[in-house]
Design a protein around this motif. Structure first.
Motif, mmCIF file in Angstrom:
data_model
loop_
_atom_site.group_PDB
_atom_site.id
_atom_site.type_symbol
_atom_site.label_atom_id
_atom_site.label_comp_id
_atom_site.label_asym_id
_atom_site.label_seq_id
_atom_site.Cartn_x
_atom_site.Cartn_y
_atom_site.Cartn_z
ATOM 1 N N GLY A 247 0.771 -1.245 0.000
ATOM 2 C CA GLY A 247 0.000 0.000 0.000
ATOM 3 C C GLY A 247 0.798 1.289 0.000
ATOM 4 O O GLY A 247 0.270 2.341 0.381
ATOM 5 N N ALA A 248 2.061 1.235 -0.438
ATOM 6 C CA ALA A 248 2.838 2.482 -0.537
ATOM 7 C C ALA A 248 2.405 3.254 -1.782
ATOM 8 O O ALA A 248 2.047 2.654 -2.797
ATOM 9 N N ASP A 249 2.436 4.578 -1.693
ATOM 10 C CA ASP A 249 2.049 5.413 -2.833
ATOM 11 C C ASP A 249 3.255 5.867 -3.639
ATOM 12 O O ASP A 249 3.177 6.051 -4.850
ATOM 13 N N ILE A 250 4.353 6.122 -2.935
ATOM 14 C CA ILE A 250 5.575 6.636 -3.557
ATOM 15 C C ILE A 250 6.733 5.849 -2.952
ATOM 16 O O ILE A 250 6.693 5.490 -1.771
ATOM 17 N N LEU A 251 7.751 5.577 -3.759
ATOM 18 C CA LEU A 251 8.890 4.818 -3.236
ATOM 19 C C LEU A 251 10.157 5.649 -3.323
ATOM 20 O O LEU A 251 10.334 6.460 -4.235
ATOM 21 N N MET A 252 11.029 5.432 -2.366
ATOM 22 C CA MET A 252 12.250 6.237 -2.310
ATOM 23 C C MET A 252 13.492 5.374 -2.524
ATOM 24 O O MET A 252 13.564 4.233 -2.071
ATOM 25 N N VAL A 253 14.451 5.985 -3.189
ATOM 26 C CA VAL A 253 15.798 5.409 -3.265
ATOM 27 C C VAL A 253 16.716 6.364 -2.521
ATOM 28 O O VAL A 253 16.680 7.578 -2.724
ATOM 29 N N LYS A 254 17.571 5.805 -1.685
ATOM 30 C CA LYS A 254 18.393 6.632 -0.813
ATOM 31 C C LYS A 254 19.659 5.910 -0.417
ATOM 32 O O LYS A 254 19.537 4.736 -0.035
#
Ligand code: PBG
Length: 331
Positions: A247-254
């Protein structure tokens, strides 16, 4: 027989002058795509510069409001907020994070009241609150996944009810997106956006951030037991798929620049928006290089463009304010 012409294809024609270069450029940066991280202290009376991040400040609760005033005037409409909590309030389980009226909740409320249109991102992780500096709760000398999930869910409800628009779980516990999403739905926070730090690598580039929030680890346990191994790319895809399903809307790379291949690979494989976080060590590296005149400030747009070119939809960057002050757009 006609003599063979010199190459008809001359890529340099399109590099002739700035106007032509702009017409054919493939990537641009609009300040609406930049997010400014801000650090706020529960004890300081006046803002203080962060030694390892020259040009960035630890704000007092008053100073942060005037900073946001200036940012919004400049056209930066999204912030990522991080608290620096006095050490007396920290304990082994980060219990301060679970209190409904804690410092970060009251700051979010104050900011929302004065800037209702501002989009506020808050981290969901225990590291500002644990005496160990870890993102989770320690049991039997390990970061316990499932006990930590309960704390993160509670923390998420507190933040959502204070008015945070986007919750950003940055802890890398397994199953946290699903658990937090369920709690949000159960508590009727149906519109709260989850920005998952899905591909968060155990990185040496976070050092200055840990100075800023006061979360340098003291225990022997390593963040490598939950953050990703920098050697892995396929595993980032696995994390992305799990978080999308949960259910994530946006994903991050870090971090961002040392992981351009990850941004690029995932942006081709998935349809969710990807944000990149140009982290504290990346900021410090560029800023110190500029201050020491090793290179000039043009490294900033170049570094940021690389993140968009790789496929980021937006970027969290300590340079957001600087870009807004110096450019209308970077094209
Ligand atoms: C903690 C958190 C970290 C960052 C964002 N959230 C550091 C860490 O995992 O130790 C790093 C950001 C930066 O370096 O700018 N949950």
């Amino acid at each position: 027989m006609q003599k063979k012409l010199f190459p008809r294809a001359r890529p340099r024609r399109l590099r002739l002058n700035q106007t032509i270069r702009d017409l054919v450029s493939e990537t641009s940066i609009n300040k609406s795509k930049l997010i400014q991280p801000l650090f706020v202290s529960d004890t300081l009376k006046q803002k203080e510069e962060i030694v390892t991040m020259p040009g960035q400040y630890l704000y007092s609760s008053d100073d942060i409001l005037s900073e946001i005033d200036e940012l919004t005037d400049l056209g930066i409409n999204t912030i990522a907020l991080f608290p620096n909590i006095e050490s007396d309030l920290k304990d082994i389980s980060g219990s301060e994070a679970l209190k409904e009226d804690n410092f970060i909740c009251s700051i979010v409320r104050q900011i929302k009241k004065r800037f209702p249109e501002l989009v506020i991102i808050t981290d969901v992780a225990l590291d500002p609150y644990t005496s160990s500096g870890h993102d989770g709760i320690i049991l039997d000398n390990k970061i316990d996944n499932d006990v930590t999930l309960d704390a993160l869910s509670k923390m998420s409800i507190n933040l959502a009810s204070s008015g945070a628009d986007i919750l950003a779980p940055s802890d890398m516990m397994d199953g946290r997106i699903g658990k937090i999403r369920d709690s949000l739905e159960k508590n009727n926070f149906k519109d709260t956006i989850l920005l998952s730090y899905a591909a968060k690598y155990a990185s040496n580039f976070y050092g200055p951030f840990r100075d800023a929030v006061g979360s340098q680890q003291t225990e022997g346990i390593s963040k490598k037991t939950y953050q990703m191994d920098s050697k892995n790319l396929k595993e980032a895809y696995k994390e992305f798929l799990l978080d999308i399903n949960e259910g994530a809307d946006i994903l991050m790379v870090k971090p961002a620049m040392p992981y351009l291949d990850v941004i690029n690979d995932l942006s081709q494989k998935t349809s969710v928006p990807i944000f990149a976080y140009q982290v504290s060590g990346e900021y410090a590296m560029l800023k110190l290089g500029i201050d020491k005149k090793i290179f000039d400030h043009n490294v900033i747009p170049e570094a940021l463009i690389s993140l968009f070119r790789a496929g980021s939809s937006s970027v969290i960057t300590y340079f957001a304010r600087w870009v807004a002050e110096n450019y209308d757009n970077i094209s």
